[in-house]
Design an enzyme around this catalytic site. Structure first.
Site, PDB file in Angstrom:
ATOM      1  CB  CYS A  77      -0.931   0.016   1.202  1.00 55.34           C
ATOM      2  SG  CYS A  77      -2.063  -1.382   1.298  1.00 55.34           S
ATOM      3  CG  ASN A 312      -1.485  -3.519  -3.032  1.00 58.05           C
ATOM      4  OD1 ASN A 312      -1.195  -2.557  -2.318  1.00 58.05           O
ATOM      5  ND2 ASN A 312      -2.350  -4.443  -2.653  1.00 58.05           N
TER       6      ASN A 312
END
Length: 509
Positions: A77, A312
């Site tokens: 992240c 992601n």
């Protein structure tokens, strides 16, 4: 004496400066386009992550372009979001993981990274800017300056303090901390983000373009769906194909720790997580619909680029890993990317690879701002999706890198089973394990579809995959591939690991 009709040099200089920066500074009659970016948290592309989002696919993908080879340069992240903001690989923005020690929202990031982030340049270029949602995992923590810190470049700031939550959180509202509880009507974060963005659009200046960045918590843990969606997808299970529950044979040490086959309790846990992730995304789907409708109502839709992506990917049982990201494999590094906007034809699929470091230069390209382009590692993909505006070329290979944030002797989040190893199975959620650190060169040029990865561990492990014949990365072919190919991939990796700016876009090697 000046010749008749001549202008003073200072006037000419000012006129030239105005021309060089007029892309976004012009009033709306000059045609500067608006930009809306929606970034979800941990949304995969290849395990069905977009299946639940029918409105988003219709309103953005079907109305524009779908990038089927969209990648994050790091599957985690905080460093991924910093790559989005700066257009740089992690080895250049120096945010390596989700911890303060890894520079996630640290003082070093605030002084160095935030000043070079694209919102600064958009704001200087005349854009009205708005942010709402998750910023960086450590944002707002006392050690990171608290919620009073507002990064430069943002006119309106509604940032979540800490990591993703749906209820019982704190927002920094333009630098003032605002506590929220657990009442759905007032506090459900995805809806709060949508409501504040709609209010901003109603109150903006119509004479200036705007940039909006929305970062809802879905589908990140704790997977808290809105009340109306908690019974949806009752029969859905995590997909059992590809690498699901496959042993991590010939893979790096972390994957070799996974219990295989997975236990029934792990499988039940995975199925529940998978359903709940989809449930949280339904509110994001509603957010997209509400914003597209508002833009249409304001007659701004045809002059707005709308981007939808994630920081992601994610895995749910691949190679017997229960849940998470941080791995080099396709399920963790591929992200959804849908775009609609001026010059973008409807219902187009683009196979050229694009990266999250390409978002910042694409925004600057749209805005007509070139002053920071030399400082980014990515490249604008505006020419790929709107070729009538300008010709462009795709990169043939790129870097994926990750630095583990675990601690020697085991990760405190999970029971240790040896030096640097953590036992995360069957059901616990393991944040990371020590020295899960690697760098990969991913080649995707129309002729080759390969991945070459080196690990910074005691084994100096190498993994190589030919995805054209092995799309699920089941067979590590490092001992079978031509040594000349390995040498070429190794040299590319060495070059990319130290590249900066234009050097990251030089694909001569």
């Amino acid at each position: 004496m000046l010749a008749p009709g001549a202008r003073p040099l200072r006037v000419l200089a000012l006129a030239l400066a105005a021309l060089l920066t007029c892309g976004a500074r012009r009033v709306r009659g000059g045609g500067a386009s608006n930009i809306l970016l929606i970034v979800t948290d941990d949304q995969d592309q290849i395990l069905g992550g977009m299946t639940a989002m029918k409105k988003t696919k219709s309103l953005i993908g079907d109305a524009g372009v779908t990038f089927v080879n969209s990648f994050t340069v790091t599957p985690l992240c905080c460093p991924s979001r910093c790559s989005i903001l700066t257009g740089r690989y992690p080895h250049n923005h120096l945010v390596s993981n989700n911890s303060l020690a890894g520079n996630c929202s640290s003082a070093a990031w605030q002084s160095r990274g935030e000043s070079d982030a694209f919102p600064v340049f958009l704001s200087k270029g005349g854009y009205q800017t708005f942010f709402a949602g998750k910023y960086l995992n450590q944002y707002g923590k006392k050690e990171a300056g608290g919620g009073g810190h507002v990064p430069p470049g943002w006119d309106q700031w509604h940032a979540l303090v800490g990591n993703s939550r749906y209820y019982n959180y704190t927002l920094s509202r333009n630098g003032v901390e605002e506590k929220h509880g657990d009442n759905y009507a007032d506090d459900y974060l995805t809806d709060v983000i949508a409501e504040r963005c709609l209010r901003f659009l109603d109150n903006r200046s119509p004479q200036r373009p705007f940039f909006l960045m929305l970062a809802p918590p879905a589908p990140h843990w704790p997977w808290t769906a809105a009340p109306q969606y908690r019974r949806r997808f009752a029969e859905v299970k995590a997909p059992r194909d590809g690498s699901f529950d496959e042993a991590g044979k010939d893979k790096h040490w972390l994957l070799r720790q996974a219990a295989n086959p997975m236990t029934n309790s792990s499988l039940a846990f995975l199925d529940d997580a998978y359903r709940r992730r989809w449930q949280t995304l339904l509110s994001v789907d509603d957010l997209v619909e509400a914003l597209v409708r508002k833009l249409d109502e304001l007659k701004e839709l045809n002059n707005t680029y709308v981007f939808f992506t994630s920081d992601n990917g994610y895995h749910t049982g691949q190679f017997s890993l229960p849940i998470g990201k941080r791995q080099l494999y396709e399920f963790d590094i591929r992200t959804p990317l849908l775009v609609r906007g001026p010059g973008v034809k409807a219902n187009i699929t683009i196979k050229a690879p694009v990266l999250n470091i390409d978002l910042a230069p694409t925004f600057l390209d749209i805005a007509g701002i070139n002053e920071s382009y030399a400082n980014v590692d990515g490249q604008s993909f505006l020419p790929l999706m709107a070729p009538s505006l300008r010709n462009g070329s795709a990169r043939p290979f790129f870097l994926v890198e990750h630095t583990g944030e675990g601690l020697p002797g085991g990760d405190p989040a999970c029971p240790a089973i040896g030096p640097g190893l953590s036992q995360c199975f069957p059901d616990c959620v393991c944040e990371d394990s020590f020295n899960n650190t690697y760098a990969c060169v991913r080649t995707l040029d129309g002729r080759h579809d390969m991945q070459y990865c080196e690990f910074a561990d005691s084994e100096s492990f190498v993994e190589v995959y030919d995805l054209s014949s092995d799309p699920h990365q089941l067979q590590n072919i490092v001992k079978k591939v031509d040594p000349a190919v390995l040498q070429t991939m190794n040299q590319r990796l060495i070059k990319l690991q130290s590249c900066q700016g234009a050097g990251c876009r030089d694909f001569a090697t």
